[in-house]
Design an enzyme around this catalytic site. Structure first.
Site, PDB file in Angstrom:
ATOM      1  N   GLU A 131       7.024  -0.582   1.003  1.00 43.81           N
ATOM      2  CA  GLU A 131       6.682  -0.247   2.383  1.00 43.81           C
ATOM      3  C   GLU A 131       7.090  -1.418   3.276  1.00 43.81           C
ATOM      4  O   GLU A 131       6.721  -2.565   2.991  1.00 43.81           O
ATOM      5  CB  GLU A 131       5.180   0.006   2.528  1.00 43.81           C
ATOM      6  CG  GLU A 131       4.787   0.354   3.961  1.00 43.81           C
ATOM      7  CD  GLU A 131       3.291   0.511   4.157  1.00 43.81           C
ATOM      8  OE1 GLU A 131       2.881   0.739   5.313  1.00 43.81           O
ATOM      9  OE2 GLU A 131       2.530   0.378   3.175  1.00 43.81           O
TER      10      GLU A 131
ATOM     11  N   ARG B 118       0.375  -5.536 -12.328  1.00 40.00           N
ATOM     12  CA  ARG B 118       1.044  -6.232 -11.239  1.00 40.00           C
ATOM     13  C   ARG B 118       1.219  -7.701 -11.615  1.00 40.00           C
ATOM     14  O   ARG B 118       0.457  -8.251 -12.410  1.00 40.00           O
ATOM     15  CB  ARG B 118       0.262  -6.109  -9.935  1.00 40.00           C
ATOM     16  CG  ARG B 118      -1.088  -6.791  -9.916  1.00 40.00           C
ATOM     17  CD  ARG B 118      -1.788  -6.577  -8.583  1.00 40.00           C
ATOM     18  NE  ARG B 118      -1.030  -7.163  -7.496  1.00 40.00           N
ATOM     19  CZ  ARG B 118      -1.317  -6.980  -6.217  1.00 40.00           C
ATOM     20  NH1 ARG B 118      -2.325  -6.197  -5.874  1.00 40.00           N
ATOM     21  NH2 ARG B 118      -0.612  -7.565  -5.280  1.00 40.00           N
TER      22      ARG B 118
ATOM     23  N   LYS C 243      -0.743  -8.321   0.998  1.00 38.04           N
ATOM     24  CA  LYS C 243      -0.054  -8.320   2.284  1.00 38.04           C
ATOM     25  C   LYS C 243      -0.986  -8.791   3.400  1.00 38.04           C
ATOM     26  O   LYS C 243      -0.556  -9.489   4.326  1.00 38.04           O
ATOM     27  CB  LYS C 243       0.463  -6.913   2.600  1.00 38.04           C
ATOM     28  CG  LYS C 243       1.657  -6.475   1.779  1.00 38.04           C
ATOM     29  CD  LYS C 243       2.943  -7.074   2.306  1.00 38.04           C
ATOM     30  CE  LYS C 243       4.140  -6.614   1.490  1.00 38.04           C
ATOM     31  NZ  LYS C 243       4.417  -5.186   1.600  1.00 38.04           N
TER      32      LYS C 243
END
Length: 704
Positions: free
Chosen positions: A62, A312, A322
């Site tokens: 994104e 992750r 983020k």
């Protein structure tokens, strides 16, 4: 394991009956099985006719920030490692680079551009680049299709109402999980809340309102389009998720054409299917999104790719959230998204990590389903191995001390013209990298780390009256006098000894000639003081993560390599090994003009030559605070482990926090009387039931 009930929608899906068989993902990339993951023979045949021998993955970030370590691992997995695990030949590998751009409030052209440049710099070549927003019309039409099938509805519930609805559904689910009656534990106060006042409205009404949403006839936050899923599912992601919301924000790629935007869960599975993806790879926090992913494709009778979740990438002394990265930038804790301390691709590049280092690091870390925190030392090790054989050497001094060689003319006269100029290999292990010349001058500069005012038996560099070798010259340097300006050393007066019987030095030091180039050198350490930053991460920022040496000096032989015209933030800039100091790279703040010798030359240290095993001294107060923090973390972890062994029905009897607090319980284990005999009120019982429902959910998840 089948984890989601589908009975609420079976009666609605007339021509799309729920599959009875359970999907199995064969091969190396296997995920949790679900009923909805099964493709019909017709869909399977259609997909095979399109892809043939091709196996396709996708990399779908994104554009709401810069790419970071986690994205580097995802790129490595989607462009290479997944195919290797599956045994796919090179000619049959395809990867699509897709911008998952459905949230215009958080996305920007800056992020879109940076991702494109980072991907290219990393060396990955996508089959094509796509945007989720390019499918906005198709997504809208598919949403209309779901409305017509009775599987989507326009909802006017407020955010607090949706939260209350969700919490009530979770409580009822938890009650069923422990065998209690949900109508007793969490009774439904009104059908307006659960299943919701809009859920069973007509197709005509929902088509009309959805069209009005598209035309901009309603305010933000007043209406959403929701999917009619399953409020009795143990997975809260199936509680009628929001597929569309109203946003009067121009889209950075699609422009001003839309005022309704699809959310991630509705979009990404459909885009995967539209792009004929075979393997949809994501991280484990999306594991519970499998149900809505496959439910949506099943309800639309679209091809369902295989889904695989991997852990992750977490690296010591960094944060990858983020939200936290954005806070670091906006609060000016760092110089920007490309600060050399940032875990972003741009930050790593600026610090001097090239694509080979990053990709080799990702290869070493690999991709598994087990959670782990990778030591930063592993990245440093990979960097040293990669840079050792490819980086040109140069001498430099970070904190230079001026040295005047008092017998220089005499020594120079012994060797004649050019006798003080030496040819030096750019790499001692690779002659193909060429060579450069260094010239010893009457005044030189040495690094302050190479001199001590008092002798130390464990110090093998320069001290008064103890000789040290001069690299490349071969003779000894002897300090006869220290000239000071107050407490600061102004210069050293030394002499050269190249006589036959001179003592053999225990070490040789590097030096920079009098015409060395002035520069600024930034030495970077960890951004955080803790290997795994906590929720108090802003307090754990390392105030010494950047140390600036503003008066450094470097060998003039690098002159043509460090000009500003060759510096670019989107490429790997000139890397050098400062002999005995580490690996460094020219920074993008450089304005140095090699022709005029004007402007500022800036270097960043990528990594030291050897692992730094020194231990930073901390105060007794800091040591005590650290000890308490570690003890607290261990205590919390131990308490959590104990709680996960307690069955929900025994929670109030066995959990340490409730020990000896209650004396009477009902048949389900819920307390009825306090230790002093006081009967609990209905309100108190309801609060305890909520606590047990929360514990039941965690207990069930831990058992999986």
């Amino acid at each position: 394991q089948t984890s989601t009930s589908i009975h609420l929608v079976i009666g609605i899906l007339n021509e799309h009956d729920a599959p009875e068989t359970v999907a199995t993902t064969a091969g190396a990339l296997e995920g949790r099985e679900l009923e909805w993951a099964v493709n019909t023979p017709e869909l399977t045949a259609e997909h095979a006719s399109i892809n043939s021998n091709i196996i396709r993955t996708r990399f779908p970030p994104e554009p709401n920030g810069y790419l970071h370590f986690g994205h580097a691992q995802s790129m490595n997995m989607n462009f290479a490692l997944s195919f290797e695990k599956l045994g796919v030949p090179m000619e049959n590998r395809r990867t699509i680079f897709r911008y998952d751009d459905t949230n215009p409030d958080a996305e920007s052209p800056e992020y879109i551009d940076s991702m494109k440049r980072d991907l290219e710099w990393m060396g990955w070549q996508p089959e094509k680049t796509t945007y989720s927003s390019d499918n906005f019309q198709t997504l809208y039409e598919l949403a209309v299709k779901l409305i017509k099938k009775g599987l989507a509805y326009v909802c006017d519930m407020t955010k607090p109402e949706m939260e209350a609805q969700r919490e009530l559904a979770k409580q009822r689910c938890a009650a069923r999980a422990v065998g209690t009656d949900p109508d007793v534990v969490a009774p439904i106060p009104s059908a307006d809340i659960l299943p919701g006042r809009n859920r069973d409205t007509s197709v005509e009404r929902n088509l009309k309102l959805f069209e009005e949403m598209k035309l901009g006839l309603h305010d933000e936050g007043t209406l959403t389009l929701r999917l009619k899923m399953d409020f009795e599912s143990p997975n809260p992601n199936m509680y009628d998720l929001v597929a569309y919301r109203i946003r009067y924000t121009p889209h950075p790629h699609a422009g001003n054409g839309w005022c309704i935007y699809p959310n991630y869960d509705f979009t990404h599975g459909i885009c995967d299917s539209l792009e004929h993806i075979d393997y949809s790879i994501c991280t484990l926090e999306f594991e519970t999104r499998r149900e809505p992913y496959f439910w949506i494709l099943w309800a639309l009778d679209m091809y369902r790719p295989k889904v695989y979740e991997m852990s992750r990438l977490n690296v010591e002394y960094t944060v990858l959230s983020k939200r936290r990265l954005l806070k670091l930038v906006n609060a000016n804790y760092v110089r920007g998204w490309n600060d050399p301390r940032m875990p972003t691709i741009s930050g790593l590049r600026r610090r001097g990590y090239n694509k080979q280092i990053i990709n080799n690091f990702c290869n070493e870390v690999g991709a598994t389903r087990s959670a782990k925190v990778v030591q930063m030392a592993k990245l440093f090790h990979v960097a040293r191995l990669t840079l050792a054989d490819t980086t040109r050497r140069a001498m430099a001094a970070l904190e230079p001390i001026k040295v005047v060689i008092t017998n220089f003319d005499e020594e120079a006269g012994k060797v004649g013209e050019n006798g003080m100029t030496f040819e030096v290999q750019n790499s001692p292990t690779d002659a193909s990298l060429g060579s450069h010349n260094v010239t010893l001058t009457g005044t030189i500069y040495i690094d302050s780390e190479d001199f001590k005012t008092e002798d130390d038996p464990n110090f093998y560099r320069l001290t008064p009256n103890k000789p040290v070798g001069v690299k490349y010259h071969g003779g000894n340097l002897i300090c006869d006098e220290i000239v000071k300006d107050g407490d600061k050393i102004k210069m050293l007066k030394c002499r050269l000894d190249s006589s036959e019987g001179r003592p053999k030095p225990k070490s040789y030091i590097t030096w920079v000639s009098s015409d060395g180039i002035k520069c600024e050198v930034r030495v970077y350490g960890h951004l955080f003081t803790q290997p795994e930053p906590s929720d108090r991460w802003e307090e754990e920022l390392n105030s010494e993560s950047e140390v600036i040496h503003s008066n450094a000096i470097i060998d003039p032989s690098v002159l043509e390599l460090v000009d500003k015209k060759d510096v670019n933030e989107w490429k790997s800039n000139q890397a050098l090994q400062f002999e005995r100091l580490g690996y460094f790279v020219v920074d993008t703040d450089t304005t140095f003009d090699s022709t005029t010798m004007e402007g500022k030359l800036v270097f960043n240290r990528t990594v030291s030559l050897k692992e730094d095993k020194t231990v930073k001294k901390v105060s007794s107060h800091e040591e005590e605070q650290q000890r308490k923090r570690v003890e607290q973390q261990r205590a919390i972890a131990a308490a959590r482990d104990i709680m996960m062994t307690i069955d929900p029905k025994d929670l109030f009897k066995l959990a340490p926090e409730y020990k000896d607090k209650y004396i009477k319980f009902d048949d389900s284990g819920l307390p009825t009387h306090l230790a002093d005999g006081t009967e609990l009120t209905k309100s108190a019982k309801k609060k305890l039931e909520k606590e047990r429902a929360k514990h039941a959910k965690k207990f069930a998840k831990n058992k999986k």
